[in-house]
Enzyme design. Structure first.
Site, PDB file in Angstrom:
ATOM      1  N   PRO A 160       0.560  -1.088   0.462  1.00  0.00           N
ATOM      2  CA  PRO A 160       0.111   0.174  -0.438  1.00  0.00           C
ATOM      3  C   PRO A 160       0.848   1.178   0.342  1.00  0.00           C
ATOM      4  O   PRO A 160       1.467   1.497   0.942  1.00  0.00           O
ATOM      5  CB  PRO A 160      -0.669  -0.107   1.093  1.00  0.00           C
ATOM      6  CG  PRO A 160      -0.094  -0.846   1.929  1.00  0.00           C
ATOM      7  CD  PRO A 160       0.633  -2.270   1.029  1.00  0.00           C
ATOM      8  N   ASN A 161       0.148   2.334  -0.452  1.00  0.00           N
ATOM      9  CA  ASN A 161       0.619   3.786  -0.491  1.00  0.00           C
ATOM     10  C   ASN A 161       2.199   3.613  -1.728  1.00  0.00           C
ATOM     11  O   ASN A 161       2.543   5.252  -2.215  1.00  0.00           O
ATOM     12  CB  ASN A 161       1.104   4.301   0.883  1.00  0.00           C
ATOM     13  CG  ASN A 161      -0.287   3.838   1.460  1.00  0.00           C
ATOM     14  OD1 ASN A 161      -1.029   5.012   0.762  1.00  0.00           O
ATOM     15  ND2 ASN A 161      -0.167   3.429   2.812  1.00  0.00           N
ATOM     16  N   ARG A 185       5.145  11.189  -2.581  1.00  0.00           N
ATOM     17  CA  ARG A 185       5.026  10.114  -0.838  1.00  0.00           C
ATOM     18  C   ARG A 185       5.899  10.766   0.095  1.00  0.00           C
ATOM     19  O   ARG A 185       7.211  10.243  -0.221  1.00  0.00           O
ATOM     20  CB  ARG A 185       4.404   9.493  -0.991  1.00  0.00           C
ATOM     21  CG  ARG A 185       4.009   9.107   1.042  1.00  0.00           C
ATOM     22  CD  ARG A 185       3.482   7.605   0.751  1.00  0.00           C
ATOM     23  NE  ARG A 185       4.231   6.352   0.905  1.00  0.00           N
ATOM     24  CZ  ARG A 185       4.496   5.504   1.302  1.00  0.00           C
ATOM     25  NH1 ARG A 185       4.089   5.286   2.472  1.00  0.00           N
ATOM     26  NH2 ARG A 185       5.060   3.994   1.218  1.00  0.00           N
ATOM     27  N   TYR A 204      11.581   8.419   1.199  1.00  0.00           N
ATOM     28  CA  TYR A 204      11.598   7.677   0.001  1.00  0.00           C
ATOM     29  C   TYR A 204      11.918   8.006  -1.100  1.00  0.00           C
ATOM     30  O   TYR A 204      12.264   6.926  -1.929  1.00  0.00           O
ATOM     31  CB  TYR A 204       9.838   7.013  -0.196  1.00  0.00           C
ATOM     32  CG  TYR A 204       9.290   6.600   0.722  1.00  0.00           C
ATOM     33  CD1 TYR A 204       9.978   5.276   1.759  1.00  0.00           C
ATOM     34  CD2 TYR A 204       8.521   6.612   1.790  1.00  0.00           C
ATOM     35  CE1 TYR A 204       8.933   5.213   2.542  1.00  0.00           C
ATOM     36  CE2 TYR A 204       8.431   6.436   2.913  1.00  0.00           C
ATOM     37  CZ  TYR A 204       8.159   5.675   3.348  1.00  0.00           C
ATOM     38  OH  TYR A 204       7.608   5.068   4.706  1.00  0.00           O
ATOM     39  N   ASN A 209       7.913  -5.873  -1.413  1.00  0.00           N
ATOM     40  CA  ASN A 209       8.271  -4.473  -0.228  1.00  0.00           C
ATOM     41  C   ASN A 209       6.515  -4.608  -0.196  1.00  0.00           C
ATOM     42  O   ASN A 209       6.229  -4.155  -0.576  1.00  0.00           O
ATOM     43  CB  ASN A 209       8.436  -3.491  -1.057  1.00  0.00           C
ATOM     44  CG  ASN A 209       8.557  -2.651   0.068  1.00  0.00           C
ATOM     45  OD1 ASN A 209       7.659  -2.162   0.962  1.00  0.00           O
ATOM     46  ND2 ASN A 209       9.049  -1.043  -0.216  1.00  0.00           N
ATOM     47  N   ALA A 241       3.385  -1.158   4.843  1.00  0.00           N
ATOM     48  CA  ALA A 241       2.689  -0.984   5.797  1.00  0.00           C
ATOM     49  C   ALA A 241       2.086  -2.058   6.625  1.00  0.00           C
ATOM     50  O   ALA A 241       2.017  -2.665   7.654  1.00  0.00           O
ATOM     51  CB  ALA A 241       1.863   0.003   5.965  1.00  0.00           C
ATOM     52  N   GLU A 270      12.384  -9.637   0.987  1.00  0.00           N
ATOM     53  CA  GLU A 270      12.038  -8.587   1.172  1.00  0.00           C
ATOM     54  C   GLU A 270      13.170  -7.003   0.863  1.00  0.00           C
ATOM     55  O   GLU A 270      13.913  -7.657   1.536  1.00  0.00           O
ATOM     56  CB  GLU A 270      11.963  -8.879   2.840  1.00  0.00           C
ATOM     57  CG  GLU A 270      11.001  -7.298   3.231  1.00  0.00           C
ATOM     58  CD  GLU A 270      11.126  -7.987   5.457  1.00  0.00           C
ATOM     59  OE1 GLU A 270      11.334  -9.288   5.914  1.00  0.00           O
ATOM     60  OE2 GLU A 270      10.657  -6.992   6.048  1.00  0.00           O
ATOM     61  N   HIS A 323      12.696  -3.193   1.474  1.00  0.00           N
ATOM     62  CA  HIS A 323      12.347  -1.671   2.550  1.00  0.00           C
ATOM     63  C   HIS A 323      13.273  -0.482   1.735  1.00  0.00           C
ATOM     64  O   HIS A 323      14.553  -0.939   2.241  1.00  0.00           O
ATOM     65  CB  HIS A 323      12.486  -1.347   4.060  1.00  0.00           C
ATOM     66  CG  HIS A 323      11.946  -3.017   4.443  1.00  0.00           C
ATOM     67  ND1 HIS A 323      10.295  -2.517   4.109  1.00  0.00           N
ATOM     68  CD2 HIS A 323      11.582  -3.936   4.396  1.00  0.00           C
ATOM     69  CE1 HIS A 323       9.703  -3.352   4.410  1.00  0.00           C
ATOM     70  NE2 HIS A 323      10.391  -4.466   5.124  1.00  0.00           N
ATOM     71  N   ARG A 376      13.421   4.502  12.173  1.00  0.00           N
ATOM     72  CA  ARG A 376      12.057   4.944  12.098  1.00  0.00           C
ATOM     73  C   ARG A 376      11.373   4.917  13.625  1.00  0.00           C
ATOM     74  O   ARG A 376      12.128   3.937  14.327  1.00  0.00           O
ATOM     75  CB  ARG A 376      12.057   4.547  10.901  1.00  0.00           C
ATOM     76  CG  ARG A 376      12.158   5.012  10.501  1.00  0.00           C
ATOM     77  CD  ARG A 376      11.727   5.525   8.596  1.00  0.00           C
ATOM     78  NE  ARG A 376      10.054   5.985   8.064  1.00  0.00           N
ATOM     79  CZ  ARG A 376       9.210   5.165   7.503  1.00  0.00           C
ATOM     80  NH1 ARG A 376       9.371   5.354   6.374  1.00  0.00           N
ATOM     81  NH2 ARG A 376       8.434   6.601   7.787  1.00  0.00           N
TER      82      ARG A 376
HETATM   83  C1  DQA Z   1       8.727   0.902   3.489  1.00  0.00           C
HETATM   84  C2  DQA Z   1       8.910   0.673   5.210  1.00  0.00           C
HETATM   85  C3  DQA Z   1       6.909   0.738   6.128  1.00  0.00           C
HETATM   86  O1  DQA Z   1       7.280   1.150   7.379  1.00  0.00           O
HETATM   87  C4  DQA Z   1       5.904   2.303   5.244  1.00  0.00           C
HETATM   88  O2  DQA Z   1       4.572   1.254   5.697  1.00  0.00           O
HETATM   89  C5  DQA Z   1       6.532   1.645   3.955  1.00  0.00           C
HETATM   90  C6  DQA Z   1       7.399   1.585   2.684  1.00  0.00           C
HETATM   91  C7  DQA Z   1       9.925   1.452   2.844  1.00  0.00           C
HETATM   92  O3  DQA Z   1      10.028   0.896   1.951  1.00  0.00           O
HETATM   93  O4  DQA Z   1      10.495   2.247   3.046  1.00  0.00           O
HETATM   94  O5  DQA Z   1       5.290   1.851   3.661  1.00  0.00           O
HETATM   95  O6  DQA Z   1       8.315  -0.550   3.313  1.00  0.00           O
END
Ligand code: DQA
Length: 149
Positions: free
Chosen positions: A11-12, A19, A24, A75, A78, A99, A101, A108
């Site tokens: 998501p997002n 964003r 990011y 990835n 959240a 995985e 990020h 964080r």
């Molecule tokens: C994320 C880190 C997560 O905590 C966050 O909710 C994201 C992006 C990252 O790529 O750093 O949406 O996965």
């Protein structure tokens, strides 16, 4: 042997580049996809690149990957920190899982320090920016024995 790598984004991440760019970066998800496709060509891999804001859709895609896809780069965004359901789906996938990020989640908020997905991942790439996707693809290529170059 399958040469397909499924690259899943949670998501997002459709808003990547817009964003919180201070966290990011400014690269969009389309840029990341283009980079992944370029590298996959070099590595002799084929890419399926997807993003969803819906947990069930990500789960369905993982199910469809079973017996068909060589490896998964994910990835989970959240959902990393909340989804036992994605963890369970990944347990049913037989190939390597990396995985990713983009940000260093360990620098964080505390709720980002815990990942359900890490329990099933072959490897985790954290805080390398969008370059983390390329690193993950290289690792999958090594694990599935794809030809580099
Ligand atoms: C994320 C880190 C997560 O905590 C966050 O909710 C994201 C992006 C990252 O790529 O750093 O949406 O996965």
């Amino acid at each position: 042997m399958s040469r397909i790598v499924l690259v899943l984004n949670g998501p997002n991440l459709n808003l990547l580049g817009k964003r919180q760019p201070e966290i990011y970066g400014r690269e969009t998800l389309a840029d990341v996809e283009a980079d992944c496709r370029r590298l996959a060509g070099e590595l002799g891999l084929e890419i399926e690149f997807r993003q969803s804001n819906r947990e069930y859709e990500i789960i369905d895609w993982i199910h469809e990957a079973r017996g068909r896809v060589a490896g998964v780069v994910i990835n989970p965004a959240a959902f990393t920190h909340t989804s036992v359901a994605i963890l369970d789906a990944l347990h049913a996938f037989e190939g390597p899982i990396i995985e990713v990020h983009i940000s260093n989640v360990h620098k964080r908020e505390e709720f980002r320090h815990r990942s359900y997905v890490s329990a099933v991942a072959s490897g985790v790439i954290v805080g390398c920016g969008t370059q983390g996707y390329a690193l993950a693809l290289r690792r999958i290529a090594a694990l599935v024995g794809a030809e580099a170059g």
